[in-house]
Every structure is written in structure tokens, then in C-alpha cells.
Design a protein around this motif. Structure first.
Motif, PDB file in Angstrom:
ATOM      1  N   GLY A 182      14.664   5.665 -10.655  1.00 47.51           N
ATOM      2  CA  GLY A 182      13.703   6.097 -10.886  1.00 47.51           C
ATOM      3  C   GLY A 182      13.214   4.532 -12.215  1.00 47.51           C
ATOM      4  N   ILE A 183      14.826   4.456 -12.663  1.00 44.98           N
ATOM      5  CA  ILE A 183      14.497   3.114 -13.752  1.00 44.98           C
ATOM      6  C   ILE A 183      13.730   1.596 -12.967  1.00 44.98           C
ATOM      7  CG2 ILE A 183      15.955   1.437 -14.853  1.00 44.98           C
ATOM      8  CD1 ILE A 183      18.171   3.683 -15.485  1.00 44.98           C
ATOM      9  N   VAL A 184      14.353   1.368 -11.645  1.00 47.18           N
ATOM     10  CA  VAL A 184      13.577   0.489 -10.622  1.00 47.18           C
ATOM     11  C   VAL A 184      11.782   0.986 -10.398  1.00 47.18           C
ATOM     12  CG1 VAL A 184      13.139  -0.854  -8.713  1.00 47.18           C
ATOM     13  CG2 VAL A 184      15.604  -0.189  -9.808  1.00 47.18           C
ATOM     14  N   CYS A 185      11.458   1.821 -10.718  1.00 46.54           N
ATOM     15  CA  CYS A 185       9.829   2.042 -10.237  1.00 46.54           C
ATOM     16  C   CYS A 185       9.387   1.737 -11.519  1.00 46.54           C
ATOM     17  CB  CYS A 185       9.983   3.536  -9.800  1.00 46.54           C
ATOM     18  SG  CYS A 185      10.184   3.696  -7.794  1.00 46.54           S
ATOM     19  N   LEU A 229       5.056  -0.486 -15.077  1.00 44.93           N
ATOM     20  CA  LEU A 229       4.573  -1.618 -16.578  1.00 44.93           C
ATOM     21  C   LEU A 229       4.193  -2.980 -16.076  1.00 44.93           C
ATOM     22  CD1 LEU A 229       8.143  -0.559 -18.468  1.00 44.93           C
ATOM     23  CD2 LEU A 229       5.759   0.408 -19.257  1.00 44.93           C
ATOM     24  N   LEU A 230       5.619  -3.282 -14.815  1.00 43.81           N
ATOM     25  CA  LEU A 230       5.059  -4.681 -14.486  1.00 43.81           C
ATOM     26  C   LEU A 230       3.213  -4.982 -13.629  1.00 43.81           C
ATOM     27  CD1 LEU A 230       8.297  -5.714 -13.239  1.00 43.81           C
ATOM     28  CD2 LEU A 230       7.098  -6.753 -15.303  1.00 43.81           C
ATOM     29  N   VAL A 231       3.370  -3.646 -13.166  1.00 45.71           N
ATOM     30  CA  VAL A 231       1.639  -3.391 -12.383  1.00 45.71           C
ATOM     31  C   VAL A 231       0.948  -3.127 -13.441  1.00 45.71           C
ATOM     32  CG1 VAL A 231       0.340  -2.400 -10.905  1.00 45.71           C
ATOM     33  CG2 VAL A 231       2.692  -2.927 -10.131  1.00 45.71           C
ATOM     34  N   ALA A 232       1.133  -2.762 -14.430  1.00 43.76           N
ATOM     35  CA  ALA A 232       0.392  -2.487 -15.252  1.00 43.76           C
ATOM     36  C   ALA A 232       0.044  -3.701 -16.175  1.00 43.76           C
ATOM     37  CB  ALA A 232       0.267  -1.444 -16.623  1.00 43.76           C
ATOM     38  N   ILE A 233       1.121  -4.224 -16.717  1.00 45.15           N
ATOM     39  CA  ILE A 233       0.518  -5.592 -17.415  1.00 45.15           C
ATOM     40  C   ILE A 233      -0.045  -6.288 -16.735  1.00 45.15           C
ATOM     41  CG2 ILE A 233       1.936  -7.396 -18.585  1.00 45.15           C
ATOM     42  CD1 ILE A 233       4.226  -5.440 -19.598  1.00 45.15           C
ATOM     43  N   LEU A 234       0.786  -6.710 -15.304  1.00 42.42           N
ATOM     44  CA  LEU A 234       0.436  -7.937 -14.371  1.00 42.42           C
ATOM     45  C   LEU A 234      -0.981  -7.634 -13.590  1.00 42.42           C
ATOM     46  CD1 LEU A 234       3.845  -9.390 -13.692  1.00 42.42           C
ATOM     47  CD2 LEU A 234       2.333 -10.155 -15.490  1.00 42.42           C
ATOM     48  N   GLY A 235      -0.885  -6.642 -13.172  1.00 41.72           N
ATOM     49  CA  GLY A 235      -2.116  -6.365 -12.566  1.00 41.72           C
ATOM     50  C   GLY A 235      -2.339  -6.734 -10.593  1.00 41.72           C
ATOM     51  N   ASP A 236      -3.130  -7.420 -10.451  1.00 42.90           N
ATOM     52  CA  ASP A 236      -3.106  -8.234  -9.232  1.00 42.90           C
ATOM     53  C   ASP A 236      -2.347  -9.106  -8.684  1.00 42.90           C
ATOM     54  OD1 ASP A 236      -4.836  -6.842  -9.323  1.00 42.90           O
ATOM     55  OD2 ASP A 236      -6.888  -8.092  -9.821  1.00 42.90           O
ATOM     56  N   LYS A 237      -1.225  -9.613  -9.973  1.00 46.25           N
ATOM     57  CA  LYS A 237      -0.088 -10.192  -9.093  1.00 46.25           C
ATOM     58  C   LYS A 237       1.215  -9.587  -8.734  1.00 46.25           C
ATOM     59  CE  LYS A 237      -1.236 -13.440 -12.924  1.00 46.25           C
ATOM     60  NZ  LYS A 237      -1.710 -14.321 -14.101  1.00 46.25           N
ATOM     61  N   MET A 238       0.698  -8.265  -9.146  1.00 46.58           N
ATOM     62  CA  MET A 238       2.709  -7.398  -8.566  1.00 46.58           C
ATOM     63  C   MET A 238       2.407  -6.744  -6.994  1.00 46.58           C
ATOM     64  SD  MET A 238       5.037  -7.502 -10.446  1.00 46.58           S
ATOM     65  CE  MET A 238       5.623  -6.349  -9.914  1.00 46.58           C
ATOM     66  N   ILE A 239       1.415  -6.903  -7.237  1.00 50.18           N
ATOM     67  CA  ILE A 239       0.322  -6.475  -5.487  1.00 50.18           C
ATOM     68  C   ILE A 239       0.226  -7.153  -4.297  1.00 50.18           C
ATOM     69  CG2 ILE A 239      -1.119  -4.617  -4.797  1.00 50.18           C
ATOM     70  CD1 ILE A 239      -1.824  -3.079  -7.036  1.00 50.18           C
ATOM     71  N   ALA A 240       0.971  -7.523  -3.890  1.00 51.57           N
ATOM     72  CA  ALA A 240       0.689  -8.064  -2.765  1.00 51.57           C
ATOM     73  C   ALA A 240       0.132  -7.570  -1.556  1.00 51.57           C
ATOM     74  CB  ALA A 240       2.358  -8.172  -1.836  1.00 51.57           C
ATOM     75  N   ASP A 241      -0.860  -9.174  -1.119  1.00 54.75           N
ATOM     76  CA  ASP A 241      -1.974  -8.711  -0.202  1.00 54.75           C
ATOM     77  C   ASP A 241      -1.573  -9.591   1.337  1.00 54.75           C
ATOM     78  OD1 ASP A 241      -4.399  -9.022   0.721  1.00 54.75           O
ATOM     79  OD2 ASP A 241      -4.889 -10.718   0.054  1.00 54.75           O
ATOM     80  N   SER A 242      -1.342  -8.129   1.530  1.00 54.46           N
ATOM     81  CA  SER A 242      -1.017  -8.597   3.364  1.00 54.46           C
ATOM     82  C   SER A 242      -1.778  -9.251   4.222  1.00 54.46           C
ATOM     83  CB  SER A 242      -0.647  -6.661   3.354  1.00 54.46           C
ATOM     84  OG  SER A 242      -1.395  -5.809   3.722  1.00 54.46           O
ATOM     85  N   GLY A 243      -3.352  -8.849   3.488  1.00 49.86           N
ATOM     86  CA  GLY A 243      -4.085  -9.854   4.748  1.00 49.86           C
ATOM     87  C   GLY A 243      -5.106  -8.249   5.006  1.00 49.86           C
ATOM     88  N   GLU A 244      -4.842  -7.344   5.376  1.00 47.79           N
ATOM     89  CA  GLU A 244      -5.068  -6.260   6.392  1.00 47.79           C
ATOM     90  C   GLU A 244      -4.845  -5.361   5.315  1.00 47.79           C
ATOM     91  OE1 GLU A 244      -5.928  -4.823  10.495  1.00 47.79           O
ATOM     92  OE2 GLU A 244      -3.946  -4.788  10.413  1.00 47.79           O
ATOM     93  N   THR A 245      -6.451  -4.223   4.771  1.00 52.46           N
ATOM     94  CA  THR A 245      -6.811  -3.577   3.915  1.00 52.46           C
ATOM     95  C   THR A 245      -6.600  -1.830   4.641  1.00 52.46           C
ATOM     96  OG1 THR A 245      -7.395  -4.380   2.416  1.00 52.46           O
ATOM     97  CG2 THR A 245      -7.492  -2.266   1.441  1.00 52.46           C
ATOM     98  N   SER A 246      -5.538  -1.502   4.348  1.00 53.87           N
ATOM     99  CA  SER A 246      -5.726   0.142   5.366  1.00 53.87           C
ATOM    100  C   SER A 246      -5.979   1.514   4.650  1.00 53.87           C
ATOM    101  CB  SER A 246      -4.917   1.003   5.854  1.00 53.87           C
ATOM    102  OG  SER A 246      -3.902   0.934   5.368  1.00 53.87           O
ATOM    103  N   LEU A 247      -6.995   2.476   4.869  1.00 54.63           N
ATOM    104  CA  LEU A 247      -7.232   3.542   4.100  1.00 54.63           C
ATOM    105  C   LEU A 247      -6.226   4.895   5.396  1.00 54.63           C
ATOM    106  CD1 LEU A 247      -7.757   5.521   1.534  1.00 54.63           C
ATOM    107  CD2 LEU A 247     -10.377   4.807   2.728  1.00 54.63           C
ATOM    108  N   GLU A 248      -6.072   5.862   4.448  1.00 60.11           N
ATOM    109  CA  GLU A 248      -5.293   7.035   5.047  1.00 60.11           C
ATOM    110  C   GLU A 248      -5.951   7.947   4.855  1.00 60.11           C
ATOM    111  OE1 GLU A 248      -1.478   7.729   6.263  1.00 60.11           O
ATOM    112  OE2 GLU A 248      -1.017   5.264   5.617  1.00 60.11           O
ATOM    113  N   LEU A 249      -6.593   8.972   5.399  1.00 59.23           N
ATOM    114  CA  LEU A 249      -6.949  10.304   5.287  1.00 59.23           C
ATOM    115  C   LEU A 249      -6.543  11.638   6.715  1.00 59.23           C
ATOM    116  CD1 LEU A 249     -10.838   8.624   5.570  1.00 59.23           C
ATOM    117  CD2 LEU A 249      -9.502   8.924   3.921  1.00 59.23           C
TER     118      LEU A 249
END
Length: 200
Positions: free
Chosen positions: A27-30, A35-55
């Protein structure tokens, strides 16, 4: 029989304590990551090269040309992390309550005065956490639907229109009811134990 009960309670208490601490750390780590995603935004989310959407059971692998609203996507990741934080700390709180329930059972006193009250506390934790998690899932689903341009993704002559349907899982209400029922059973057992002690 009493020895088996004590041994089982002791084993379960150890498992609950260790598990609770593990979930507290998760819980602490998440929480820190959210907070880091809220502050740093896109820099924290790794670009895996392939975007997917689950429905549901369908997973769509999207072309690079499909627009993605990164602001909504960051919010979706934050919501997902917050759900994990809520669940982790709920499990930690539940583990503390279970520890107080197992403590007298380890001594061979399952019908102590505090056991029914602690079972009720546990039931309310389950109910509150379950309701909050389901609400957060719906919010996350709404945010995800805004992150992707679904009209562009699903633009096909075979698709006349699409709808967004959000399902609620009320399994937590059943668990709440079962734990509450157990609290009443233990409360009744406590009264019988008290009457038995007074008779002696």
C-alpha cells in the motif's frame, strides 16, 4: 480438540500478521507511485511500444495512429494505484482486527467479550472497502473511456453503436452479512459461557 483450536488460531494469527505487514508495504509503495505519476505524469508511465485496450474478454492492440489522451491515461493509472492502496490498507486493518480475534482463541477462550465486537468491526471494514473499491472501479472505467477515442477505434460498418456498461460486484455485501452473522453467533456463545460460569 482445544489443543487443535489453539494451534490453528496461533498459525492463522502468524499468517495474518505477516500478510498484513506485506499488504501495508504494498500500500505504501503504490501510494508513493500514485504521487509520482501525479507529479511526473508521462515520465512515470513506461512506453511499451504497443498500446492495448481490454474490453471484457476482448483485447484490442491499437495502431500508433490512434490518439490517446495522456492526461486521462495518467488519471486512470492513478485510480488503479489508489484502488490497490485502499485494498492493501483494508487488508492491513483487517489483519489487525483478526489478530485481536485470534489472541483469546490462542488462549482457549473463543467467547471473550471483545470477539463479537471485533467481528462487527471486520464486517464494516469489508463493507466499506468493497463499496469504495467498486465506486473507484466505475470512476476508473469512465476515465479510461475518455482516454481512448472509442468512436475512432470502433468505427466500422459492422458496429452500429456502442454503449458503456459498468457492472457492480456485490460479493462484499454477502461477506459482510456472513461476518455479521458470525458476530451474533459468538455473542450468543459468550452469553452461554457467562451463564455457565455463573452456574458454576
Amino acid at each position: 480438540m482445544e489443543k487443535k483450536m489453539k494451534n490453528l488460531a496461533s498459525t492463522l494469527d502468524t499468517i495474518v500478521k505477516v500478510g498484513g505487514e506485506i499488504f501495508r508495504v504494498v500500500g505504501i509503495v503504490c501510494g508513493i507511485f500514485s504521487l509520482l505519476v501525479a507529479i511526473l505524469g508521462d515520465k512515470m508511465i513506461a512506453d511499451s511500444g504497443e498500446t492495448s485496450l481490454e474490453l471484457g474478454f476482448v483485447k484490442l492492440f491499437l495502431a500508433d495512429s490512434v490518439p490517446i489522451d495522456t492526461g486521462f491515461m495518467n488519471s486512470y493509472v492513478i485510480i488503479g494505484l489508489i484502488i490497490v492502496v485502499i485494498l492493501s490498507f483494508a487488508v492491513f486493518i483487517a489483519s489487525r482486527i483478526l489478530h485481536t480475534i485470534f489472541e483469546p482463541i490462542k488462549m482457549g477462550r473463543p467467547f471473550e467479550a471483545d470477539v463479537p465486537a471485533n467481528l462487527k468491526k471486520l464486517a464494516w471494514v469489508v463493507l466499506g472497502c468493497g463499496a469504495l473499491t467498486e465506486i473507484m472501479k466505475i470512476i476508473g472505467g469512465v476515465i479510461l473511456s475518455h482516454a481512448f477515442d472509442l468512436e475512432t477505434i470502433l468505427s466500422s460498418d459492422a458496429v452500429a453503436r456502442f454503449e458503456l456498461n459498468f457492472n457492480l460486484d456485490f460479493g462484499f455485501v454477502f461477506v459482510f452479512a456472513v461476518i455479521m452473522f458470525l458476530s451474533y453467533i459468538f455473542s450468543y456463545g459468550q452469553k452461554l459461557q457467562q451463564e455457565s460460569d455463573e452456574t458454576l
